[in-house]
Scaffold this active site. Structure first.
Site, PDB file in Angstrom:
ATOM      1  N   SER A   1      57.623 -74.138 -36.432  1.00  0.00           N
ATOM      2  CA  SER A   1      57.242 -73.681 -37.772  1.00  0.00           C
ATOM      3  C   SER A   1      58.461 -73.181 -38.552  1.00  0.00           C
ATOM      4  CB  SER A   1      56.159 -72.606 -37.654  1.00  0.00           C
ATOM      5  OG  SER A   1      55.556 -72.350 -38.908  1.00  0.00           O
TER       6      SER A   1
ATOM      7  N   HIS B   1      48.249 -76.339 -36.319  1.00  0.00           N
ATOM      8  CA  HIS B   1      49.583 -75.831 -36.584  1.00  0.00           C
ATOM      9  C   HIS B   1      50.292 -75.340 -35.322  1.00  0.00           C
ATOM     10  CE1 HIS B   1      52.875 -74.135 -38.847  1.00  0.00           C
ATOM     11  NE2 HIS B   1      52.672 -72.960 -38.304  1.00  0.00           N
TER      12      HIS B   1
ATOM     13  N   ASP C   1      46.978 -79.686 -39.126  1.00  0.00           N
ATOM     14  CA  ASP C   1      47.725 -78.479 -39.487  1.00  0.00           C
ATOM     15  C   ASP C   1      47.326 -78.069 -40.904  1.00  0.00           C
ATOM     16  OD1 ASP C   1      49.621 -76.544 -40.183  1.00  0.00           O
ATOM     17  OD2 ASP C   1      51.238 -77.545 -39.082  1.00  0.00           O
TER      18      ASP C   1
END
Length: 304
Positions: free
Chosen positions: A150, A277, A247
């Site tokens: 991320s 995600h 996601d």
């Protein structure tokens, strides 16, 4: 291969030699990935080497908590997501995998997060970028593969730009390049003005215990200085971008944008149809460690 379509992604299966058929889009691996069967682990083996928490002391900067395994090159460094600690599922799984292969590995907490010193409210993308560079400069030995999750995927590109001689490959998991800035800019004008007045954005998130993250407006404005998608990204090493198509935090199209903007020609975007995600289910983890193993193989072949 920047800008891959789904048809191209479908042909790339880094886990074929483990006999995995659980990867939706990924079928039919070529003989390239059949190399070195003697070091292939059976699934995710038990950790052979335990790492203990240590602290990196830095003049005028918060001390960073980290865990390190010594081993072969290239080493692996895991860069966590926003306010995530080094004890997440992916970080631990990668440590276990690196231990099984005898490769060096480092995981760490950003300043203001986990066991590291510092005040989270004073942290910025720029400060966390310095944290990553401190780990690379002061702890890592030899060439490194960076694995960024991320926000960590955004920071790994900055690290590769700043340390091109030491960063030899990148693996992004739900890579959030320019993420918080893009999300903020998509808000209605009146909402953005309200956030500016209040000085904080309570960004809804199902991954936070409170149901949202408190993101200072100053954090967003500072992050604008570190955006990368507005111009070509000067990174030339091999890059693998893993992303879940479910996601709802960072759209998988972001990884396609990154692939298109990066200078490197050795870029694969690997999509998982049913992953979200976090990408921390068993099949997601297996894909991640297979991708690491494939890059180690590739780099070893280039060196030899």
């Amino acid at each position: 291969m920047a800008g891959l379509g789904l048809a191209s992604v479908a042909a790339w299966d880094p886990c074929r030699r483990w006999g995995s058929t659980a990867f939706g889009f990924h079928r039919g691996l070529s003989a390239l990935l059949a190399r070195k069967p003697e070091r292939t682990p059976r699934g995710l083996p038990a950790c052979r080497q335990k790492s203990s928490v240590s602290f990196l002391s830095r003049p005028d900067l918060p001390n960073l908590a980290y865990k390190r395994l010594k081993g072969k090159s290239p080493g692996i460094i895991f860069i966590p997501g926003y306010v995530s600690s080094m004890n997440g599922t992916k970080a631990l799984a990668v440590e276990e995998f690196c231990s099984s292969l005898g490769h060096a590995y480092i995981r760490f907490d950003y300043s203001g997060v986990g066991n590291s010193d510092g005040n989270l409210q004073e942290c910025t993308v720029g400060r966390w970028r310095k944290d990553v560079l401190s780990i690379i400069d002061d702890l890592a030995v030899g060439p490194q593969i960076l694995v960024g999750s991320s926000l960590g995927g955004w920071l790994m590109f900055h690290a590769a730009i700043a340390r091109p001689q030491k960063v030899v490959a990148l693996i992004g998991v739900a890579t959030a390049v320019d993420g918080v800035v893009t999300q903020f800019n998509q808000l209605p004008v009146e909402v953005k003005k309200e956030i500016e007045m209040k000085g904080v954005w309570n960004m809804p998130s199902k991954y936070s215990e409170e149901g949202f993250y408190h993101i200072p407006y100053s954090f967003i404005k500072e992050a604008e200085h570190h955006c990368l998608l507005h111009s070509p990204i000067p990174v030339n090493c091999p890059i693998r971008l893993l992303h879940g198509m479910k996601d709802d935090i960072v759209p998988w199209h972001t990884s396609m944008q990154v692939a298109d903007r990066v200078v490197s020609r050795d870029v694969d975007v690997i999509l998982r149809k049913d992953s979200d995600h976090r990408m921390k289910e068993k099949a997601d983890i297996q894909l991640l460690v297979c991708t690491i193993d494939d890059l180690i193989d590739k780099l070893s072949t280039v060196v030899n």
